[in-house]
Motif scaffolding. Structure first.
Motif, PDB file in Angstrom:
ATOM      1  N   VAL A  66       0.854  -1.188   0.000  1.00 24.36           N
ATOM      2  CA  VAL A  66       0.000   0.000   0.000  1.00 24.36           C
ATOM      3  C   VAL A  66       0.888   1.236   0.000  1.00 24.36           C
ATOM      4  N   GLN A  67       0.347   2.321  -0.559  1.00 24.90           N
ATOM      5  CA  GLN A  67       1.143   3.551  -0.643  1.00 24.90           C
ATOM      6  C   GLN A  67       0.771   4.475   0.511  1.00 24.90           C
ATOM      7  N   ARG A  68       1.762   4.942   1.198  1.00 26.24           N
ATOM      8  CA  ARG A  68       1.527   5.803   2.366  1.00 26.24           C
ATOM      9  C   ARG A  68       1.097   7.195   1.909  1.00 26.24           C
ATOM     10  N   ASP A  69       0.049   7.710   2.577  1.00 30.63           N
ATOM     11  CA  ASP A  69      -0.457   9.011   2.135  1.00 30.63           C
ATOM     12  C   ASP A  69      -0.334  10.092   3.204  1.00 30.63           C
ATOM     13  N   ILE A  70       0.466   9.844   4.237  1.00 27.19           N
ATOM     14  CA  ILE A  70       0.725  10.884   5.236  1.00 27.19           C
ATOM     15  C   ILE A  70       2.217  10.968   5.501  1.00 27.19           C
ATOM     16  N   GLU A  71       2.646  12.097   6.057  1.00 30.62           N
ATOM     17  CA  GLU A  71       4.033  12.253   6.476  1.00 30.62           C
ATOM     18  C   GLU A  71       4.227  11.605   7.846  1.00 30.62           C
ATOM     19  N   PRO A  72       5.435  11.173   8.244  1.00 28.10           N
ATOM     20  CA  PRO A  72       6.630  11.130   7.389  1.00 28.10           C
ATOM     21  C   PRO A  72       6.550   9.970   6.389  1.00 28.10           C
ATOM     22  N   ASP A  73       7.433  10.016   5.396  1.00 32.07           N
ATOM     23  CA  ASP A  73       7.546   8.939   4.396  1.00 32.07           C
ATOM     24  C   ASP A  73       6.349   8.864   3.455  1.00 32.07           C
ATOM     25  N   ARG A  74       5.655   9.967   3.242  1.00 31.61           N
ATOM     26  CA  ARG A  74       4.546   9.990   2.285  1.00 31.61           C
ATOM     27  C   ARG A  74       5.026   9.471   0.919  1.00 31.61           C
ATOM     28  N   GLY A  75       4.203   8.604   0.306  1.00 24.66           N
ATOM     29  CA  GLY A  75       4.505   8.127  -1.045  1.00 24.66           C
ATOM     30  C   GLY A  75       5.230   6.798  -1.108  1.00 24.66           C
ATOM     31  N   ILE A  76       5.835   6.349   0.002  1.00 24.31           N
ATOM     32  CA  ILE A  76       6.549   5.063  -0.073  1.00 24.31           C
ATOM     33  C   ILE A  76       5.527   3.913  -0.128  1.00 24.31           C
ATOM     34  N   TRP A  77       5.996   2.775  -0.675  1.00 21.61           N
ATOM     35  CA  TRP A  77       5.171   1.563  -0.709  1.00 21.61           C
ATOM     36  C   TRP A  77       5.582   0.682   0.452  1.00 21.61           C
ATOM     37  N   HIS A  78       4.582   0.176   1.174  1.00 20.21           N
ATOM     38  CA  HIS A  78       4.893  -0.612   2.371  1.00 20.21           C
ATOM     39  C   HIS A  78       3.841  -1.691   2.570  1.00 20.21           C
ATOM     40  N   LEU A  79       4.142  -2.630   3.475  1.00 17.43           N
ATOM     41  CA  LEU A  79       3.168  -3.650   3.852  1.00 17.43           C
ATOM     42  C   LEU A  79       2.100  -2.997   4.721  1.00 17.43           C
ATOM     43  N   PRO A  80       0.871  -3.494   4.687  1.00 18.04           N
ATOM     44  CA  PRO A  80      -0.133  -2.956   5.603  1.00 18.04           C
ATOM     45  C   PRO A  80       0.374  -3.020   7.046  1.00 18.04           C
ATOM     46  N   ILE A  81       0.139  -1.954   7.787  1.00 20.18           N
ATOM     47  CA  ILE A  81       0.637  -1.874   9.167  1.00 20.18           C
ATOM     48  C   ILE A  81      -0.223  -0.903   9.950  1.00 20.18           C
ATOM     49  N   GLY A  82      -0.322  -1.136  11.250  1.00 19.10           N
ATOM     50  CA  GLY A  82      -1.038  -0.186  12.089  1.00 19.10           C
ATOM     51  C   GLY A  82      -0.853  -0.504  13.560  1.00 19.10           C
ATOM     52  N   HIS A  83      -1.327   0.392  14.397  1.00 19.05           N
ATOM     53  CA  HIS A  83      -1.246   0.205  15.845  1.00 19.05           C
ATOM     54  C   HIS A  83      -2.262  -0.843  16.304  1.00 19.05           C
ATOM     55  N   ALA A  84      -1.829  -1.673  17.254  1.00 20.61           N
ATOM     56  CA  ALA A  84      -2.786  -2.557  17.922  1.00 20.61           C
ATOM     57  C   ALA A  84      -3.578  -1.719  18.922  1.00 20.61           C
ATOM     58  N   GLU A  85      -4.884  -1.974  18.997  1.00 18.09           N
ATOM     59  CA  GLU A  85      -5.713  -1.299  19.999  1.00 18.09           C
ATOM     60  C   GLU A  85      -5.468  -1.942  21.358  1.00 18.09           C
ATOM     61  N   TYR A  86      -5.768  -1.208  22.415  1.00 15.33           N
ATOM     62  CA  TYR A  86      -5.640  -1.768  23.759  1.00 15.33           C
ATOM     63  C   TYR A  86      -6.571  -2.970  23.885  1.00 15.33           C
ATOM     64  N   GLY A  87      -6.019  -4.111  24.306  1.00 19.95           N
ATOM     65  CA  GLY A  87      -6.834  -5.316  24.469  1.00 19.95           C
ATOM     66  C   GLY A  87      -6.942  -6.156  23.206  1.00 19.95           C
ATOM     67  N   GLU A  88      -6.377  -5.669  22.109  1.00 21.15           N
ATOM     68  CA  GLU A  88      -6.477  -6.389  20.833  1.00 21.15           C
ATOM     69  C   GLU A  88      -5.247  -7.272  20.637  1.00 21.15           C
ATOM     70  N   ASP A  89      -5.486  -8.541  20.313  1.00 16.51           N
ATOM     71  CA  ASP A  89      -4.363  -9.432  19.995  1.00 16.51           C
ATOM     72  C   ASP A  89      -3.637  -8.870  18.765  1.00 16.51           C
ATOM     73  N   PRO A  90      -2.294  -8.782  18.802  1.00 10.80           N
ATOM     74  CA  PRO A  90      -1.581  -8.218  17.651  1.00 10.80           C
ATOM     75  C   PRO A  90      -1.874  -8.939  16.340  1.00 10.80           C
ATOM     76  N   ALA A  91      -2.148 -10.248  16.404  1.00 11.27           N
ATOM     77  CA  ALA A  91      -2.500 -10.975  15.177  1.00 11.27           C
ATOM     78  C   ALA A  91      -3.813 -10.443  14.605  1.00 11.27           C
ATOM     79  N   ASP A  92      -4.764 -10.142  15.486  1.00 12.28           N
ATOM     80  CA  ASP A  92      -6.036  -9.570  15.031  1.00 12.28           C
ATOM     81  C   ASP A  92      -5.819  -8.167  14.481  1.00 12.28           C
ATOM     82  N   ALA A  93      -4.912  -7.435  15.098  1.00 12.32           N
ATOM     83  CA  ALA A  93      -4.612  -6.077  14.609  1.00 12.32           C
ATOM     84  C   ALA A  93      -4.016  -6.144  13.203  1.00 12.32           C
ATOM     85  N   ALA A  94      -3.149  -7.131  12.973  1.00 13.18           N
ATOM     86  CA  ALA A  94      -2.544  -7.289  11.644  1.00 13.18           C
ATOM     87  C   ALA A  94      -3.623  -7.563  10.597  1.00 13.18           C
TER      88      ALA A  94
END
Ligand SMILES: [Zn+2]
Length: 185
Positions: A66-94
């Protein structure tokens, strides 16, 4: 290894008042180092790294970027990624982040790797990034947020910028080559 002291914490951890009772915090030696403690309710500040999860999605012979649309690093291509919510298993967050960013429906992921490293936007802020992989079905419809997506064959992937994603990809390549060794036996 030298750990950061209170003054070297990231800006967001510069607390002056107790978050529970608003009493000014004091500094005191506690459990082996100086920590901030509330003299009224005994709350102690134990800062933690941010927890993020990234996912390698196999799709039609390639890996989804996916292409990042915010700074920093706007425009780079990366794997989907995000913060885990409190109480959320990281696998579910992925899975959640992968689905939100690509429109695909993902199955249970395999754990690949972790990286603990400073953030690119604030080197005093640490991140713990867990990497997962999953094969999928469905159709690549793109992000809810209108993010660009593309599919790149594993062998043709350009180096990824973020260390957590580099580690996940390296672990994924090892996993894939072990898998093909088993198949060829
Ligand atoms: Zn307090």
């Amino acid at each position: 290894m030298t750990l950061p002291t209170i003054d070297a914490f990231p800006e967001r951890y510069h607390f002056r008042f107790c978050p529970r009772c608003a009493t000014p915090l004091l500094r005191t030696p506690l459990f082996g180092m100086e920590r901030q403690r509330c003299p009224a309710c005994s709350w102690v500040h134990f800062p933690l790294p941010n927890l993020a999860a990234t996912v390698i999605i196999e799709y039609q012979g390639g890996i989804v970027l996916v292409q990042r649309d915010i700074e920093p690093d706007r425009g780079i291509w990366h794997l989907p990624i995000g913060h885990a919510e409190y109480g959320e298993d990281p696998a579910d967050a992925a899975l959640r982040e992968g689905e939100e960013e690509t429109g695909l429906v993902l199955a249970t992921p395999r754990f690949l790797s972790y990286v603990h490293s400073p953030s690119y936007s604030d080197p005093r802020l640490f991140y713990l990034v867990l990497g997962f992989a999953r094969a999928i079905g469905g159709e690549l419809v793109g992000s809810d947020e209108g993010r660009n997506t593309r599919v790149v064959p594993l062998a043709a992937l350009e180096p990824l910028k973020w260390s957590g994603q580099q580690a996940a990809l390296e672990a994924y390549r090892r996993f894939r080559s072990q898998e093909s060794e088993v198949r060829s036996q």
